[in-house]
Design an enzyme around this catalytic site. Structure first.
Site, mmCIF file in Angstrom:
data_model
loop_
_atom_site.group_PDB
_atom_site.id
_atom_site.type_symbol
_atom_site.label_atom_id
_atom_site.label_comp_id
_atom_site.label_asym_id
_atom_site.label_seq_id
_atom_site.Cartn_x
_atom_site.Cartn_y
_atom_site.Cartn_z
ATOM 1 N N ASP A 200 0.832 -1.141 -0.057
ATOM 2 C CA ASP A 200 0.029 -0.352 0.386
ATOM 3 C C ASP A 200 0.507 1.453 0.438
ATOM 4 O O ASP A 200 1.895 1.353 0.561
ATOM 5 C CB ASP A 200 -0.888 -0.194 0.886
ATOM 6 N N GLU A 226 -1.587 -1.401 -4.180
ATOM 7 C CA GLU A 226 -3.060 -0.598 -3.643
ATOM 8 C C GLU A 226 -1.952 1.366 -3.606
ATOM 9 O O GLU A 226 -1.345 1.535 -2.835
ATOM 10 C CB GLU A 226 -2.393 -0.619 -2.376
ATOM 11 N N GLU A 252 -9.758 3.911 -2.322
ATOM 12 C CA GLU A 252 -11.078 4.133 -0.702
ATOM 13 C C GLU A 252 -11.126 5.410 -1.074
ATOM 14 O O GLU A 252 -11.676 5.994 -0.151
ATOM 15 C CB GLU A 252 -9.628 3.324 0.111
ATOM 16 N N HIS A 302 -12.623 -1.578 1.540
ATOM 17 C CA HIS A 302 -11.227 -0.431 2.374
ATOM 18 C C HIS A 302 -12.218 -0.932 3.510
ATOM 19 O O HIS A 302 -13.325 -0.610 3.684
ATOM 20 C CB HIS A 302 -11.538 1.130 1.305
HETATM 21 CA CA CA Z 1 -5.057 1.649 1.394
#
Ligand code: CA
Length: 389
Positions: A200, A226, A252, A302
């Site tokens: 991420d 991500e 997200e 998310h």
């Molecule tokens: Ca994230």
């Protein structure tokens, strides 16, 4: 059944240690619960995404802007309420905090609808398609320590999270592309073929830096990368997805069906990650899910926040239709934060005990079976952690 009161409960505590991701370090955890009361005694709970002072601003939107619009309205008519609030706020914000605030109210109205029908949320939606959800554990946060210390810690932490029973694990990056590749190599060694790992970036890279890290992830067989680049950088997402083997994920920080239409039509995501507590609540999440599936884009929600958000997401994951289906279909996962979170572990009168479930079942979590969200917050707990603002 009329809405009689809407209350925001913003809770906060000091974390035992400072944690970081690519954008900042933080030392407090916040949660923002929304309570909707009705004249028939039914009470619903929801949650708004947004930490720290964002939660305080969202509380003002919930209590001072949205509440006066819908006091006295029929709590069951949640889609009517959604459009009333959205249409009245459209000129003041089609994304961001007004939608985060509306999300908490909408989730609470679905909790009420489930309680009124005597049905768990996943059944009210039309499920369950599955009665247990595989979970992945995220950790491996940034700290104010050397690159060498990060490298050693990430390897140990990745192994530890899989040893807890999680099906996969997710790490942060953000030290810079070259050091980040070292972190990824370390985590790949830590998982050592025992489970998947994901990365991420919290949108910290330029497109070329994302390619540099992404090519390393292709070699390391990472499952996804991500938010590699800024959410506004639609061209960057599309180029990365076309040029890399690793799955590109994100979304997200996107809101409502119109924002999602743009990023889905852009074809820049292998997996979509909608945030129900931000994008507009359950009513809007179901429309975004349908849009994602209309583009044949699989969805892994998310998940962030308290046990209310986790319970909401468990129901939504359970009610998610298979895409495209089959004997051994592709499965979504529950995102689970392995760092310290009392608002998830200690908020409920009957805790979800996710870590215990994961340990006992080899990575699976069951769906709360009571009506609505099927969970009840402890009011003494809320009082103890509540910020008076
Ligand atoms: Ca994230």
């Amino acid at each position: 059944m009329k809405i009689t009161r809407i209350t925001s409960h913003v809770m906060q505590y000091d974390l035992p240690e400072e944690l970081g991701y690519s954008q900042q370090y933080y030392s407090r955890r916040t949660a923002h619960l929304v309570e909707v009361e009705t004249d028939e005694g039914l009470v619903g709970w929801g949650e708004c995404f947004g930490p720290g002072n964002v939660a305080i601003a969202n509380k003002t939107i919930v209590e001072k802007v949205i509440q006066p619009m819908i006091l006295g309205d029929d709590a069951i008519s949640r889609d009517v309420i959604w459009h009333k609030v959205y249409n009245l706020l459209r000129d003041h914000g089609q994304k961001g905090m007004p939608l985060q605030a509306l999300s908490g109210v909408d989730i609470a109205l679905w909790d009420i609808a489930g309680k009124a029908a005597g049905m768990p949320l996943c059944k009210l939606i039309g499920g369950p398609h599955s009665t247990r959800i595989p979970a992945y554990g995220y950790g491996m946060m940034l700290k104010r320590e050397s690159v060498e210390d990060h490298v050693a810690r990430f390897r140990d932490e990745a192994a530890a999270i899989l040893d807890m029973g999680f099906k996969a694990t997710k790490m942060k990056v953000g030290l810079g592309p070259k050091d980040d590749v070292r972190l990824c190599e370390s985590v790949a060694a830590g998982v050592a073929g025992k489970g998947r790992f994901m990365v991420d970036a919290n949108h910290c890279y330029t497109t070329s830096d994302a390619f540099y890290v992404g090519r390393a992830l292709d070699e390391l067989d990472a499952y996804w990368l991500e938010e590699p680049v800024a959410p506004e950088d639609l061209d960057g997402y599309r180029e990365l997805r076309a040029g890399l083997k690793v799955n590109i994920t994100g979304g997200e920080s996107e809101f409502n069906r119109w924002g999602w239409r743009t990023i889905l039509e852009n074809r820049g995501l292998d997996i979509a990650q909608p945030e129900v507590c931000a994008l507009g609540g359950i009513s809007e999440y179901l429309r975004v899910l349908a849009l994602a599936h209309a583009h044949f884009t699989p969805v892994v929600n998310h998940v962030w926040g308290s046990a209310i958000a986790v319970a909401t997401n468990l129901h939504l994951l359970s009610a998610m239709p298979p895409l495209p289906g089959g004997l051994n279909p592709w499965e979504p996962m529950l995102e689970f934060d392995t760092t310290h979170n009392s608002f998830r572990d200690d908020l409920l009168t009957k805790p979800l005990e996710i870590q215990r479930q994961v340990k006992e079942t080899g990575g699976y979590v069951s769906i709360p079976d009571g009506p609505g969200l099927g969970v009840e917050p402890d009011r003494d707990f809320i009082r103890n952690y509540r910020l008076d603002v």
